[in-house]
Design an enzyme around this catalytic site. Structure first.
Site, PDB file in Angstrom:
ATOM      1  N   GLN A  36      14.864  -2.172  40.212  1.00 10.09           N
ATOM      2  CA  GLN A  36      16.011  -1.322  39.862  1.00 10.09           C
ATOM      3  C   GLN A  36      16.363  -1.343  38.384  1.00 10.09           C
ATOM      4  O   GLN A  36      17.262  -0.610  37.958  1.00 10.09           O
ATOM      5  CB  GLN A  36      17.238  -1.712  40.699  1.00 10.09           C
ATOM      6  CG  GLN A  36      17.086  -1.407  42.189  1.00 10.09           C
ATOM      7  CD  GLN A  36      17.028   0.089  42.498  1.00 10.09           C
ATOM      8  OE1 GLN A  36      17.451   0.939  41.706  1.00 10.09           O
ATOM      9  NE2 GLN A  36      16.479   0.431  43.653  1.00 10.09           N
ATOM     10  N   GLY A  60       6.487  -1.770  44.866  1.00  2.00           N
ATOM     11  CA  GLY A  60       7.415  -2.902  44.784  1.00  2.00           C
ATOM     12  C   GLY A  60       7.249  -3.884  45.940  1.00  2.00           C
ATOM     13  O   GLY A  60       7.267  -5.099  45.737  1.00  2.00           O
ATOM     14  N   CYS A  92      16.922   1.266  53.730  1.00  2.00           N
ATOM     15  CA  CYS A  92      16.285   0.477  54.771  1.00  2.00           C
ATOM     16  C   CYS A  92      17.284   0.120  55.855  1.00  2.00           C
ATOM     17  O   CYS A  92      17.016   0.236  57.039  1.00  2.00           O
ATOM     18  CB  CYS A  92      15.710  -0.801  54.197  1.00  2.00           C
ATOM     19  SG  CYS A  92      14.797  -0.505  52.690  1.00  2.00           S
ATOM     20  N   SER A 111       8.214  -0.978  40.371  1.00  2.00           N
ATOM     21  CA  SER A 111       7.743   0.081  41.269  1.00  2.00           C
ATOM     22  C   SER A 111       7.742   1.417  40.534  1.00  2.00           C
ATOM     23  O   SER A 111       8.710   1.753  39.846  1.00  2.00           O
ATOM     24  CB  SER A 111       8.655   0.155  42.490  1.00  2.00           C
ATOM     25  OG  SER A 111       8.329   1.292  43.269  1.00  2.00           O
ATOM     26  N   THR A 167     -10.407  -0.406  44.982  1.00  2.66           N
ATOM     27  CA  THR A 167     -10.524   0.585  43.912  1.00  2.66           C
ATOM     28  C   THR A 167      -9.135   1.052  43.497  1.00  2.66           C
ATOM     29  O   THR A 167      -8.309   1.387  44.342  1.00  2.66           O
ATOM     30  CB  THR A 167     -11.383   1.782  44.383  1.00  2.66           C
ATOM     31  OG1 THR A 167     -12.656   1.278  44.767  1.00  2.66           O
ATOM     32  CG2 THR A 167     -11.531   2.820  43.282  1.00  2.66           C
TER      33      THR A 167
HETATM   34  C1  PLP Z   1      12.643   0.149  46.359  1.00  2.91           C
HETATM   35  C2  PLP Z   1      12.713  -1.323  46.146  1.00  2.91           C
HETATM   36  C3  PLP Z   1      11.639  -2.154  46.490  1.00  2.91           C
HETATM   37  C4  PLP Z   1      10.404  -1.628  47.172  1.00  2.91           C
HETATM   38  O1  PLP Z   1       9.605  -0.875  46.318  1.00  2.91           O
HETATM   39  P1  PLP Z   1       8.521   0.141  46.945  1.00  2.91           P
HETATM   40  O2  PLP Z   1       7.735   0.587  45.755  1.00  2.91           O
HETATM   41  O3  PLP Z   1       9.284   1.237  47.589  1.00  2.91           O
HETATM   42  O4  PLP Z   1       7.703  -0.654  47.911  1.00  2.91           O
HETATM   43  C5  PLP Z   1      11.741  -3.498  46.229  1.00  2.91           C
HETATM   44  N1  PLP Z   1      12.844  -4.012  45.654  1.00  2.91           N
HETATM   45  C6  PLP Z   1      13.897  -3.257  45.302  1.00  2.91           C
HETATM   46  C7  PLP Z   1      15.080  -3.883  44.647  1.00  2.91           C
HETATM   47  C8  PLP Z   1      13.872  -1.885  45.550  1.00  2.91           C
HETATM   48  O5  PLP Z   1      14.925  -1.143  45.210  1.00  2.91           O
END
Ligand code: PLP
Length: 401
Positions: free
Chosen positions: A179, A71, A324, A199, A237
């Site tokens: 989400q 993500g 975070c 993600s 890759t």
């Molecule tokens: C978890 C999250 C991300 C980051 O995704 P990752 O795959 O962990 O880098 C970005 N945006 C939202 C809304 C998230 O909940």
């Protein structure tokens, strides 16, 4: 002791069926998809099938799906990639104040590079105002980035309406749908989006893999240069096993999501009702237009971190706002944006439900939580800031005598 994992917005376990699908691609079908011999073409074929499964889940064409490392990378690629490719046209970007840091921090970085960013406020439930957004559009606006649903408070934004405006005004529109994809229906055509972030590990796939949907014809620059993989937008890759797992997760979600969402809504609402029975508590985020699995409750006179630790002792894994922001003592930018005072942001607790959670899990949380809150309030470091609480406590004491 019972173990109750309720932090699915931070990450999800890999579905066993996903793991099974991935296995052969580590040791047997390990070819490099770019190689031409038939052995490697097996890997290539599996990767393209995964791409189609992702595309099906969001109603796009598979040629519009770019695999990334997750993500965060997809958000960075969408925002910086569109900003740099379109800077001759303009340098203005519109986003919201409650985006994930994977959107906010690239925007802040772009400001240092000479771009201008408008951070839209939200109302007390976390909704972006479509009218306000329209007012902020300028002739040099090149990109709008508004998340589909918020990871802390579960608010589902009016993406279709925003997308319609962006389309009419000829502005690229990106949404972070990490989400929502696999949880509620996502359709890039209905939503009128040009770019959409997904993600793997938030939808029962593996960590370290994600995708960016890029509508055909979108002007975008790559961030990673090299051998020209992924339509020249993301060299390197490919993470074949991860991509295959991600594809399997998408296939399962497409099949099971509707039923699962209905089940989660019931659990969610029961948890909300039960938690709100605790005195001096409130719900963060809306009742309607809320993610099926998100519960975010504020408790007065209490510190979220200590709540997390106390619940941990009872085998309950929850979160304060977001994974975070919980590492720093800075109040959550999302809870601040919906108007909470700093001490209120620190007293907020997020439960995000998932596949393995049952009615019994909700019962258990509702059994443990009131006692934990009660105990912590008695030793609250915030007590001094809350004269009314001291008074209330004193009254309660005098009643007892
Ligand atoms: C978890 C999250 C991300 C980051 O995704 P990752 O795959 O962990 O880098 C970005 N945006 C939202 C809304 C998230 O909940």
């Amino acid at each position: 002791m019972r173990r109750v994992y309720m932090d699915h917005a931070a990450t999800t376990p890999v579905d066993p069926r996903v793991m099974e699908a991935m296995k052969p691609f580590f040791s047997e079908k390990y070819g490099n998809p770019s190689s031409l011999y038939s052995f490697a073409q097996e890997a290539k074929k599996a990767m393209e099938e995964a791409r189609e499964k992702i595309a099906d889940l969001i109603n796009s064409s598979s040629s519009e799906v770019i695999f990334t490392s997750g993500g965060t990378e997809s958000d960075n690629l969408a925002i910086k990639g569109v900003a740099f490719a379109n800077k001759k046209k303009g340098k203005h970007i519109i986003t919201s104040s409650i985006e994930h840091h994977a959107v906010l921090h690239p925007c802040e970085w772009l400001e240092k590079m000479g771009f201008e960013v408008t951070y839209l406020p939200v109302d007390n439930k976390g909704f972006v105002s479509v009218d306000k957004l329209e007012e902020e559009i300028r002739n040099d606006t090149i990109l709008i980035s508004i998340m589909h649903a918020n990871n802390e408070i579960g608010t589902i934004e009016p993406i279709e309406e925003i997308g319609k405006i962006a389309k009419e005004r000829g502005i690229y529109f990106h949404t972070d749908a990490v989400q929502t994809v696999g949880k509620i229906p996502v359709d890039v055509e209905k939503m009128n989006v040009d770019l959409l972030t997904i993600s793997g590990h938030k939808m029962y796939g593996p960590k370290g893999v994600g995708a960016l949907y890029v509508r055909k014809g979108t002007k975008i620059t790559p961030l990673i240069h090299g051998g020209g993989h992924e339509r020249n937008l993301r060299s390197g890759t490919e993470n074949v096993s991860g991509i295959v797992g991600f594809g399997k997760a998408a296939e399962l979600a497409a099949r099971e999501m509707d039923k699962e969402a209905k089940r989660l809504v019931k659990l969610r609402d029961r948890l909300i009702e039960g938690a709100l029975k605790i005195e001096n508590s409130w719900l963060n985020g809306p009742r309607k237009r809320r993610l099926p699995n998100n519960v975010n409750i504020g408790f007065k006179f209490i510190e979220g971190e200590s709540l997390i630790l106390e619940l941990d002792f009872s085998g309950i894994y929850a979160n304060t706002g977001s994974a975070c922001s919980s590492k720093s003592l800075k109040p959550s930018h999302v809870l601040t944006a919906i108007g909470l005072r700093p001490e209120e942001t620190h007293g907020s607790l997020r439960f995000t439900l998932g596949k393995q959670n049952s009615d019994e899990d909700v019962d258990y949380v509702l059994e443990v939580l009131p006692n934990v809150v009660e105990r912590l309030r008695r030793i609250s470091p915030f007590k001094k800031d809350f004269g009314e609480y001291e008074e209330a406590l004193a009254k309660e004491q005098s009643h007892k005598h």
